[in-house]
Structures are given as C-alpha cells and as structure tokens.
Enzyme design. Structure first.
Site, PDB file in Angstrom:
ATOM      1  N   GLU A  34    -113.139  59.412 -72.804  1.00  0.00           N
ATOM      2  CA  GLU A  34    -113.477  60.777 -73.244  1.00  0.00           C
ATOM      3  C   GLU A  34    -112.730  61.806 -72.393  1.00  0.00           C
ATOM      4  OE1 GLU A  34    -114.970  60.968 -75.953  1.00  0.00           O
ATOM      5  OE2 GLU A  34    -116.070  59.086 -76.079  1.00  0.00           O
TER       6      GLU A  34
ATOM      7  N   GLY B 238    -121.284  63.900 -80.526  1.00  0.00           N
ATOM      8  CA  GLY B 238    -121.876  63.271 -81.704  1.00  0.00           C
ATOM      9  C   GLY B 238    -121.116  62.032 -82.112  1.00  0.00           C
TER      10      GLY B 238
HETATM   11  C1  LIG Z   1    -113.364  65.991 -82.915  1.00  0.00           C
HETATM   12  C2  LIG Z   1    -114.276  66.452 -81.813  1.00  0.00           C
HETATM   13  C3  LIG Z   1    -115.119  65.542 -81.182  1.00  0.00           C
HETATM   14  N1  LIG Z   1    -115.935  65.970 -80.197  1.00  0.00           N
HETATM   15  C4  LIG Z   1    -116.818  65.006 -79.514  1.00  0.00           C
HETATM   16  C5  LIG Z   1    -117.621  64.092 -80.390  1.00  0.00           C
HETATM   17  C6  LIG Z   1    -117.814  62.870 -79.526  1.00  0.00           C
HETATM   18  O1  LIG Z   1    -118.929  63.123 -78.668  1.00  0.00           O
HETATM   19  C7  LIG Z   1    -116.529  62.828 -78.697  1.00  0.00           C
HETATM   20  C8  LIG Z   1    -115.490  61.862 -79.236  1.00  0.00           C
HETATM   21  O2  LIG Z   1    -115.923  60.535 -79.066  1.00  0.00           O
HETATM   22  P1  LIG Z   1    -115.097  59.252 -79.557  1.00  0.00           P
HETATM   23  O3  LIG Z   1    -115.361  58.240 -78.477  1.00  0.00           O
HETATM   24  O4  LIG Z   1    -113.655  59.623 -79.669  1.00  0.00           O
HETATM   25  O5  LIG Z   1    -115.685  58.836 -80.869  1.00  0.00           O
HETATM   26  O6  LIG Z   1    -115.984  64.146 -78.751  1.00  0.00           O
HETATM   27  C9  LIG Z   1    -115.939  67.282 -79.788  1.00  0.00           C
HETATM   28  O7  LIG Z   1    -116.685  67.659 -78.864  1.00  0.00           O
HETATM   29  N2  LIG Z   1    -115.115  68.176 -80.403  1.00  0.00           N
HETATM   30  C10 LIG Z   1    -114.276  67.809 -81.403  1.00  0.00           C
HETATM   31  O8  LIG Z   1    -113.532  68.682 -81.936  1.00  0.00           O
END
Ligand SMILES: Cc1cn([C@H]2C[C@H](O)[C@@H](COP(=O)(O)O)O2)c(=O)[nH]c1=O
Ligand SMILES: Nc1ncnc2c1ncn2[C@@H]1O[C@H](COP(=O)(O)OP(=O)(O)O)[C@@H](O)[C@H]1O
Ligand SMILES: [Zn+2]
Length: 212
Positions: free
Chosen positions: A93, A172
């Site tokens: 992340e 999410g």
């Molecule tokens: C596109 C996008 C995602 N996020 C957040 C949502 C999830 O908590 C993580 C991504 O997790 P993953 O391991 O890649 O599935 O990032 C966000 O905060 N803002 C965005 O634009």
C-alpha cells in the site's frame, strides 16, 4: 522477471515496483517475493501504512486472504529505522506513504537492501497516484499487474470507485471499488448501476410488484 539475488560483494541494493489496479495481485506478488527471499535465508521485513487496517493490524493480507506478518508504520522515516539488518524490505500500500517514500527507498537501496514496493499506480480518477510513478522511474525493476474487469472480463487497469466520495484516500475493497478495463472505466463517477439507490418516498404500503 523476479530479481532474487542479494549481491553481498557489492554494497548496492535495488528497487522493485509491483503496481496495478486494485485486485490485480500486488499483495500476493509481494508476499510471494518475500517468502522466496526467506527460503533463500535472507532477512526480510514487511511494512504497511498504519492507516490501512482493512484486514489486519499486523499482517499484509491479500484479497484472497494470503497473509504475511507486517509492521504497521506511520511514516517512511520510521521504516528506515526499523529496517536495520534486513536484506529485503517489502512495502505494501505504498501509495499511502506520500513522496517521502522515494527518499526512504533510495536510502535503503544505497545501503544494499532489495526494496520491493507494491502499490496503486492510479487513483479512482485514473490519475497517477504518487509516489508510485516516481518510484517506477527510479526503480531497477517494474512489474505491472492487471485484475479482471468485473464488467467484461478484459484485463483491468483501473479501480472504479462505486461509492460516493471525492476524497483521494478512501479505504475499501469490493464494497467500494471494482477493477475495470479502459472501456468500462468511468473516471471519478459513481456508476448508476452500482450507486446506492436514493431513498424511496414513502407513499403507499403496497409495492408495484405486489411483494411483501
Ligand atoms: C483507487 C483508490 C483506492 N484507494 C484505497 C482502497 C484500498 O484501501 C487501497 C488499495 O488496496 P489494494 O490492496 O490495491 O486493493 O487504496 C484509495 O484510497 N483511493 C483510490 O483512489
Ligand atoms: N476482478 C478480479 N480480478 C482479479 N482478481 C480478483 C478479482 N476479484 C477478486 N480477486 C482476487 O484478488 C486476488 C488478488 O488480491 P491482492 O493480491 O490483494 O490484489 P491487490 O493487492 O492488487 O489489490 C486474486 O488472486 C483474486 O483471488
Ligand atoms: Zn471491461
């Protein structure tokens, strides 16, 4: 190609970036690389931003529930302190660490560490999600992964937000995002088919379908 050799004769590490949309397998790939490094008897440590408490406080967990112990950290600087003695450092992340992560990765790599960084390369609007693009530029190795578009089954390069909210950071999983291909992606919109229905006016006790 997965680089996996720590060259202890030279004091140089390197940076690997694993990027892509949500559900593309970034966390699984990070876990796989760290497990293989441990099989090679290398010291590994994995970090994730403390704010990401979606599945667990002290593990990185993929959407498929593969897990690895991890250290939650507030900042990139604190990662440098805690990475002492590690041959391989994994960071999940990474998009949540901000641009300080670039300097931290450079410092670790200069110290001889193999740094494996996993993160989103684009936000829900399809905009580059710093610091991943910067890290891709300076990394020795970049792997771009794709999920499967939930609408049409093509390779998905985008993360469609399906709940209202225009803040960039909104944690999410499937309840809030869908992986989509270029054709099916609707940047920054909540698609009508997935948006929560507006509250229905209370007019009559009988539904048109004659349900309960
Ligand atoms: C596109 C996008 C995602 N996020 C957040 C949502 C999830 O908590 C993580 C991504 O997790 P993953 O391991 O890649 O599935 O990032 C966000 O905060 N803002 C965005 O634009
Ligand atoms: N639409 C999808 N496309 C691909 N994988 C999906 C999809 N929906 C759920 N998954 C699951 O997500 C797993 C990848 O999870 P993860 O490694 O956490 O991805 P990322 O870290 O990129 O969000 C896949 O192995 C699969 O089991
Ligand atoms: Zn599609």
């Amino acid at each position: 190609m997965e680089p996996h050799i720590v060259d202890r004769t030279r004091n140089a590490g390197w940076i690997e970036v694993v990027c892509g949309s949500m559900f593309s397998g970034k966390t699984e790939e990070l876990i796989r690389r760290l497990r293989r490094a441990r099989i090679a008897r290398q010291e590994t440590i994995a970090f994730k931003p403390a704010l990401d408490t979606r599945y667990s406080d002290d593990e990185v967990v993929s959407h498929d529930e593969t897990a690895l112990p991890t250290v939650p950290v507030e900042s990139a600087a604190s990662m440098i302190r805690q990475a002492d003695g590690a041959d391989v450092v994994g960071i999940d992340e990474a998009q949540f660490f901000g641009n300080d992560l670039v300097e931290a990765c450079q410092t670790l790599a200069a110290r001889g560490v193999r740094v494996v960084v996993a993160g989103l390369d684009q936000d829900y609007k399809g905009q580059p999600f710093e610091p991943i693009p910067q890290l891709m530029a300076i990394a020795e190795h970049v792997t771009k992964l794709h999920a499967i578009c939930v609408q049409c089954g093509a390779p998905a390069n985008h993360s469609q937000r399906i709940v209202p909210g225009d803040e960039r950071v909104l944690l999410g999983a499937t309840e809030a995002y869908e992986p989509r291909c270029r054709d099916c992606f609707q940047p920054g919109e909540v698609p009508e088919s997935t948006a929560p229905a507006p509250a229905a006016p209370v007019t009559s006790s009988a539904s048109p379908e004659g349900g309960e």
